[in-house]
Design a protein around this motif. Structure first.
Motif, PDB file in Angstrom:
ATOM      1  N   SER A  95      -6.957 -11.521  -5.426  1.00  0.00           N
ATOM      2  CA  SER A  95      -6.735 -10.573  -4.330  1.00  0.00           C
ATOM      3  C   SER A  95      -5.470  -9.742  -4.509  1.00  0.00           C
ATOM      4  N   GLU A  96      -4.751  -9.957  -5.621  1.00  0.00           N
ATOM      5  CA  GLU A  96      -3.465  -9.281  -5.793  1.00  0.00           C
ATOM      6  C   GLU A  96      -3.581  -7.751  -5.755  1.00  0.00           C
ATOM      7  N   PRO A  97      -4.566  -7.125  -6.407  1.00  0.00           N
ATOM      8  CA  PRO A  97      -4.657  -5.653  -6.329  1.00  0.00           C
ATOM      9  C   PRO A  97      -4.842  -5.146  -4.895  1.00  0.00           C
ATOM     10  N   LEU A  98      -5.687  -5.848  -4.126  1.00  0.00           N
ATOM     11  CA  LEU A  98      -5.911  -5.441  -2.734  1.00  0.00           C
ATOM     12  C   LEU A  98      -4.660  -5.662  -1.899  1.00  0.00           C
ATOM     13  N   ARG A  99      -3.960  -6.759  -2.113  1.00  0.00           N
ATOM     14  CA  ARG A  99      -2.736  -7.031  -1.356  1.00  0.00           C
ATOM     15  C   ARG A  99      -1.659  -5.993  -1.650  1.00  0.00           C
ATOM     16  N   VAL A 100      -1.553  -5.605  -2.908  1.00  0.00           N
ATOM     17  CA  VAL A 100      -0.574  -4.573  -3.278  1.00  0.00           C
ATOM     18  C   VAL A 100      -0.923  -3.246  -2.623  1.00  0.00           C
ATOM     19  N   GLU A 101      -2.207  -2.918  -2.599  1.00  0.00           N
ATOM     20  CA  GLU A 101      -2.656  -1.657  -1.985  1.00  0.00           C
ATOM     21  C   GLU A 101      -2.365  -1.656  -0.484  1.00  0.00           C
ATOM     22  N   ILE A 102      -2.609  -2.784   0.158  1.00  0.00           N
ATOM     23  CA  ILE A 102      -2.352  -2.874   1.602  1.00  0.00           C
ATOM     24  C   ILE A 102      -0.859  -2.742   1.885  1.00  0.00           C
ATOM     25  N   ARG A 103      -0.042  -3.411   1.094  1.00  0.00           N
ATOM     26  CA  ARG A 103       1.403  -3.294   1.293  1.00  0.00           C
ATOM     27  C   ARG A 103       1.871  -1.859   1.096  1.00  0.00           C
ATOM     28  N   GLN A 104       1.308  -1.196   0.093  1.00  0.00           N
ATOM     29  CA  GLN A 104       1.686   0.197  -0.149  1.00  0.00           C
ATOM     30  C   GLN A 104       1.252   1.085   1.015  1.00  0.00           C
ATOM     31  N   SER A 105       0.054   0.854   1.521  1.00  0.00           N
ATOM     32  CA  SER A 105      -0.445   1.650   2.645  1.00  0.00           C
ATOM     33  C   SER A 105       0.413   1.452   3.891  1.00  0.00           C
ATOM     34  N   VAL A 106       0.775   0.200   4.155  1.00  0.00           N
ATOM     35  CA  VAL A 106       1.631  -0.073   5.311  1.00  0.00           C
ATOM     36  C   VAL A 106       3.000   0.569   5.133  1.00  0.00           C
ATOM     37  N   GLY A 107       3.543   0.485   3.921  1.00  0.00           N
ATOM     38  CA  GLY A 107       4.842   1.098   3.656  1.00  0.00           C
ATOM     39  C   GLY A 107       4.816   2.607   3.838  1.00  0.00           C
ATOM     40  N   ASP A 108       3.725   3.244   3.371  1.00  0.00           N
ATOM     41  CA  ASP A 108       3.596   4.699   3.553  1.00  0.00           C
ATOM     42  C   ASP A 108       3.504   5.057   5.029  1.00  0.00           C
ATOM     43  N   SER A 122       8.325  12.714  12.839  1.00  0.00           N
ATOM     44  CA  SER A 122       7.417  11.568  12.814  1.00  0.00           C
ATOM     45  C   SER A 122       5.979  12.046  12.732  1.00  0.00           C
ATOM     46  N   GLU A 123       5.225  11.435  11.827  1.00  0.00           N
ATOM     47  CA  GLU A 123       3.808  11.801  11.636  1.00  0.00           C
ATOM     48  C   GLU A 123       2.953  10.568  11.897  1.00  0.00           C
ATOM     49  N   LEU A 124       2.277  10.576  13.029  1.00  0.00           N
ATOM     50  CA  LEU A 124       1.523   9.394  13.443  1.00  0.00           C
ATOM     51  C   LEU A 124       0.090   9.392  12.928  1.00  0.00           C
ATOM     52  N   ARG A 125      -0.438  10.534  12.551  1.00  0.00           N
ATOM     53  CA  ARG A 125      -1.847  10.611  12.132  1.00  0.00           C
ATOM     54  C   ARG A 125      -2.084   9.747  10.895  1.00  0.00           C
ATOM     55  N   PRO A 126      -3.069   8.835  10.946  1.00  0.00           N
ATOM     56  CA  PRO A 126      -3.334   7.964   9.793  1.00  0.00           C
ATOM     57  C   PRO A 126      -3.852   8.748   8.594  1.00  0.00           C
ATOM     58  N   LYS A 127      -3.473   8.287   7.412  1.00  0.00           N
ATOM     59  CA  LYS A 127      -4.032   8.812   6.169  1.00  0.00           C
ATOM     60  C   LYS A 127      -5.006   7.779   5.645  1.00  0.00           C
ATOM     61  N   SER A 128      -6.257   8.159   5.577  1.00  0.00           N
ATOM     62  CA  SER A 128      -7.315   7.195   5.265  1.00  0.00           C
ATOM     63  C   SER A 128      -7.410   6.924   3.773  1.00  0.00           C
ATOM     64  N   ASN A 129      -7.386   5.657   3.405  1.00  0.00           N
ATOM     65  CA  ASN A 129      -7.714   5.218   2.048  1.00  0.00           C
ATOM     66  C   ASN A 129      -8.732   4.087   2.131  1.00  0.00           C
ATOM     67  N   ASP A 130      -9.626   4.215   3.126  1.00  0.00           N
ATOM     68  CA  ASP A 130     -10.607   3.150   3.390  1.00  0.00           C
ATOM     69  C   ASP A 130     -11.513   2.898   2.194  1.00  0.00           C
ATOM     70  N   ASP A 131     -11.874   3.952   1.472  1.00  0.00           N
ATOM     71  CA  ASP A 131     -12.784   3.771   0.336  1.00  0.00           C
ATOM     72  C   ASP A 131     -12.168   2.864  -0.725  1.00  0.00           C
ATOM     73  N   VAL A 132     -10.890   3.072  -1.005  1.00  0.00           N
ATOM     74  CA  VAL A 132     -10.218   2.245  -2.022  1.00  0.00           C
ATOM     75  C   VAL A 132     -10.130   0.796  -1.560  1.00  0.00           C
ATOM     76  N   LEU A 133      -9.728   0.612  -0.304  1.00  0.00           N
ATOM     77  CA  LEU A 133      -9.590  -0.750   0.219  1.00  0.00           C
ATOM     78  C   LEU A 133     -10.932  -1.468   0.273  1.00  0.00           C
ATOM     79  N   ASN A 134     -11.970  -0.761   0.727  1.00  0.00           N
ATOM     80  CA  ASN A 134     -13.296  -1.384   0.812  1.00  0.00           C
ATOM     81  C   ASN A 134     -13.835  -1.728  -0.569  1.00  0.00           C
ATOM     82  N   ALA A 135     -13.601  -0.849  -1.528  1.00  0.00           N
ATOM     83  CA  ALA A 135     -14.085  -1.110  -2.886  1.00  0.00           C
ATOM     84  C   ALA A 135     -13.405  -2.338  -3.481  1.00  0.00           C
ATOM     85  N   GLN A 136     -12.095  -2.461  -3.248  1.00  0.00           N
ATOM     86  CA  GLN A 136     -11.388  -3.626  -3.781  1.00  0.00           C
ATOM     87  C   GLN A 136     -11.784  -4.898  -3.049  1.00  0.00           C
TER      88      GLN A 136
END
Length: 253
Positions: A95-108, A122-136
């Motif tokens: 799960s390490e690749p997915l965990r790294v991606e999630i940490r990066q997304s949260v940090g961004d 401040s920019e509150l609008r989410p930036k979607s990377n759902d496809d990458v997360l779902n694929a992993q």
């Protein structure tokens, strides 16, 4: 809407109302300022003051409810991030690749919502990377019952996290004082202060009192507007909960 600018405009209008009242006192015939006239105006202004107090109280309550709700969402999302990473840790290195991606997304997301540079908004609008997360996530193959349950929890937590983030953003887009309501409340305040100016004696103590009262009501408007902008300004929600979650993620192995 700039909270400081709006509150300054409200202060200027309200205090100008008091000055207009002082000018009117000089221009009005003396019979218009008799005891009967004073009693009638006091009753009328009392009604306006009561309505103004009720509306301001309602606005403060509504703004505080929204502010507390957004702060609770931040704490809830921080908890979900930690639980999500803990669930993924059950899969070990897979799960390490997915965990790294999630940490990066949260940090961004943290950097967008709470930018370190003061010049950035401040920019509150989410930036979607759902496809990458779902694929992993689909690459995670459970090897035992514990991992089967963990993968179900991961899917639920990711969905809940997305929902909370989008809900927080959409609520922020709609949260503000309606301009017509703000205009009406300001008009009521100006009317009240005109009556103050008409009947108040002209001396330094009275003028200082009127200034303080005008600052008080404009300050109430400022606080209301600030609570409707919880991720910027003076009453900004702290990022401590999210950053603490990030610190815990960095220690999880």
């Amino acid at each position: 809407m700039n909270s400081l600018a709006v509150s300054f405009v409200v202060f200027s209008l309200v205090f100008s109302g008091a000055l207009v009242g002082i000018v009117l006192r000089r221009a009005l015939p003396q019979e218009h300022l008799g005891e009967d006239a004073k009693d009638t105006m006091r009753l009328a202004i009392g009604l306006v003051a009561a309505m103004t107090g009720l509306v301001l109280g309602m606005l403060v309550s509504s703004a505080k409810t929204y502010y507390d709700g957004q702060r609770s969402k931040v704490a809830e999302m921080s908890t979900e991030v930690i639980l999500l990473d803990n669930a993924l840790a059950i899969f070990g290195h897979d799960s390490e690749p997915l965990r790294v991606e999630i940490r990066q997304s949260v940090g961004d997301a943290v950097d967008r919502i709470w930018p370190k540079e003061k010049s950035r908004l401040s920019e509150l609008r989410p930036k979607s990377n759902d496809d990458v997360l779902n694929a992993q996530m689909q690459l995670l193959i459970p090897k035992n019952d514990e991992q089967v349950y963990a993968k179900t929890q991961v899917a639920l937590l990711m969905q809940s996290l997305r929902k909370s983030y989008w809900l927080m953003f959409l609520e922020s887009e709609q949260a503000t004082i309606p301009i017509p309501l703000l205009a009406v409340v300001t008009l009521w305040l100006v009317t009240i202060f005109i009556s103050f100016g008409i009947f108040a004696p002209k001396n330094a103590t009275v003028m200082a009192t009127l200034v303080i009262c005008a600052l008080s009501v404009s300050g109430a408007i400022f606080v209301i507007l600030e609570m409707y902008s919880p991720f910027s300004g003076v009453l900004r929600i702290s990022s401590t909960a999210v950053r603490d979650a990030m610190d815990q993620l960095a220690r999880i192995r």
